[in-house]
Design an enzyme around this catalytic site. Structure first.
Site, PDB file in Angstrom:
ATOM      1  N   ASP A 152      -3.596   0.723   1.577  1.00 20.77           N
ATOM      2  CA  ASP A 152      -2.441   1.306   0.913  1.00 20.77           C
ATOM      3  C   ASP A 152      -1.190   0.580   1.400  1.00 20.77           C
ATOM      4  O   ASP A 152      -0.916   0.526   2.600  1.00 20.77           O
ATOM      5  CB  ASP A 152      -2.373   2.795   1.249  1.00 20.77           C
ATOM      6  CG  ASP A 152      -1.314   3.537   0.442  1.00 20.77           C
ATOM      7  OD1 ASP A 152      -0.255   2.951   0.161  1.00 20.77           O
ATOM      8  OD2 ASP A 152      -1.546   4.718   0.101  1.00 20.77           O
ATOM      9  N   GLY A 153      -0.417   0.032   0.467  1.00 23.98           N
ATOM     10  CA  GLY A 153       0.726  -0.784   0.832  1.00 23.98           C
ATOM     11  C   GLY A 153       1.811  -0.042   1.587  1.00 23.98           C
ATOM     12  O   GLY A 153       2.463  -0.619   2.462  1.00 23.98           O
ATOM     13  N   ASP A 172       4.405  -5.646  -6.922  1.00 22.66           N
ATOM     14  CA  ASP A 172       3.894  -5.828  -8.288  1.00 22.66           C
ATOM     15  C   ASP A 172       2.654  -4.953  -8.431  1.00 22.66           C
ATOM     16  O   ASP A 172       1.547  -5.427  -8.663  1.00 22.66           O
ATOM     17  CB  ASP A 172       3.571  -7.299  -8.540  1.00 22.66           C
ATOM     18  CG  ASP A 172       3.240  -7.569 -10.010  1.00 22.66           C
ATOM     19  OD1 ASP A 172       3.597  -6.727 -10.860  1.00 22.66           O
ATOM     20  OD2 ASP A 172       2.620  -8.611 -10.301  1.00 22.66           O
TER      21      ASP A 172
END
Length: 265
Positions: A126-127, A144
Site C-alpha cells: 500500500d503506497g 498514478d
C-alpha cells in the site's frame, strides 16, 4: 470490451475486487480494469517507449530537476514510466509500490516489466503506509494510481497530500495524474495548492483528458520562460518526447508575468 479492442487476456482477482483485462489493437497492447477505460498502453514494437501522451507529460519534472537520484512511483499499471526510466535514465533509482499483486504479475507477463535490479524495485504494498514509513526519501514522487472507479477515495484526502509532501526531499517534485472530468478535480487542485503552499503547475494533455500536476517542495531555481523553453527543446532532442509542446501548455495554463513562470499563491 468494445469491438475495436481484441481482448487477449483476463485475470479475475476477486479478493482484490478487481479484474484485469489486456487488449490489443493495431500493434498497441493496453491494460484495463474491468472497463473500457485504458489504464496503460504499450506499442509492441517499442515496449520501452511512452505510448500515452499523459505518461510523456509526467516526465516534465526533468525540466525543473535535471538530476534526481531517487524516484518513488505509487501505482504500476502497465509499467510504462518505470520501464522508460529504467531504459533511458539508468542512473535514477526507481521504487514502485503497487497494491495489487496480480497487476505486478501482468506487467511482467504482458508488458515487458524487467525484474528488480539495482536501479528498479517493484514492491507489492500500500503506497500510503510506505510513504509514511519513508519520509524525505524521494526527489520525485509520482502518483498514478487508479482503480475501476478512478482515483482511489483515500488518495483525495488532505492528509494524503500532506504525506506526499513529507515524502519529498528538499527541491523534490510531486507529480500526479488526474482527469479534468473527475467530479473531484477542483478538490484535488485546492488541496494540492494548500499543501504545497501554492507551488503547483498544471499541464493539460487533452480535452477533457489527463491533467498532470506538478507540486514543488520549494520554489524552483529556474523560472525564466526563455531559459526553460530552451531547456525543453534540449530535453525533447535528448529523449524524443514533446517537452516543448508540454511547456507551451504549462505557460498558457498557469499564471505568469511577461518573462517568468509565477505561482498562484
Amino acid at each position: 470490451m468494445r469491438d475495436l479492442f481484441k481482448k487477449i487476456f483476463r485475470e479475475e482477482v476477486m479478493d482484490d475486487d478487481i479484474s484485469i483485462d489486456v487488449s490489443e489493437s493495431e500493434g498497441i497492447r493496453s491494460l484495463h480494469f474491468a472497463s473500457h477505460a485504458i489504464q496503460s498502453s504499450m506499442r509492441l514494437k517499442k515496449p520501452f517507449h511512452l505510448e500515452l501522451t499523459y505518461t510523456r507529460a509526467m516526465m516534465m519534472f526533468l525540466l525543473f530537476h535535471a538530476r534526481p537520484r531517487k524516484i518513488l512511483l505509487i501505482g504500476l499499471g502497465g509499467a510504462s514510466i518505470p520501464k522508460f526510466i529504467h531504459r533511458f535514465l539508468p542512473d535514477m533509482k526507481s521504487i514502485v509500490v503497487e497494491i495489487h499483486r496480480k497487476v505486478i504479475g501482468v506487467a511482467h507477463l504482458m508488458f515487458h516489466l524487467p525484474p528488480n535490479d539495482k536501479s528498479l524495485k517493484v514492491i507489492h504494498g500500500d503506497g500510503i503506509p510506505f510513504m509514511k514509513e519513508h519520509p524525505e526519501s524521494a526527489d520525485i514522487l509520482m502518483i498514478d494510481a487508479f482503480d475501476p472507479d478512478g482515483i482511489p477515495r483515500n488518495f483525495r484526502s488532505l492528509s494524503f497530500f500532506d504525506v506526499c509532501r513529507a515524502t519529498l526531499r528538499r527541491h523534490g517534485i510531486f507529480v500526479m495524474n488526474i482527469w479534468a472530468s473527475d467530479p473531484h478535480y477542483d478538490l484535488y487542485i485546492d488541496r494540492m495548492r494548500g499543501v504545497f503552499e501554492g507551488l503547483i503547475l498544471v499541464i493539460p494533455t487533452g480535452k477533457p483528458g489527463n491533467q498532470i500536476v506538478l507540486g514543488f517542495h520549494d520554489i524552483p531555481k529556474e523560472l525564466d520562460v526563455k531559459t526553460l523553453r530552451a531547456k525543453a527543446k534540449l530535453l525533447e532532442k535528448t529523449y524524443g518526447l514533446e517537452f516543448l509542446s508540454f511547456f507551451n501548455q504549462l505557460v498558457l495554463h498557469n499564471h505568469q508575468a511577461s518573462s517568468m513562470i509565477t505561482f498562484d499563491q
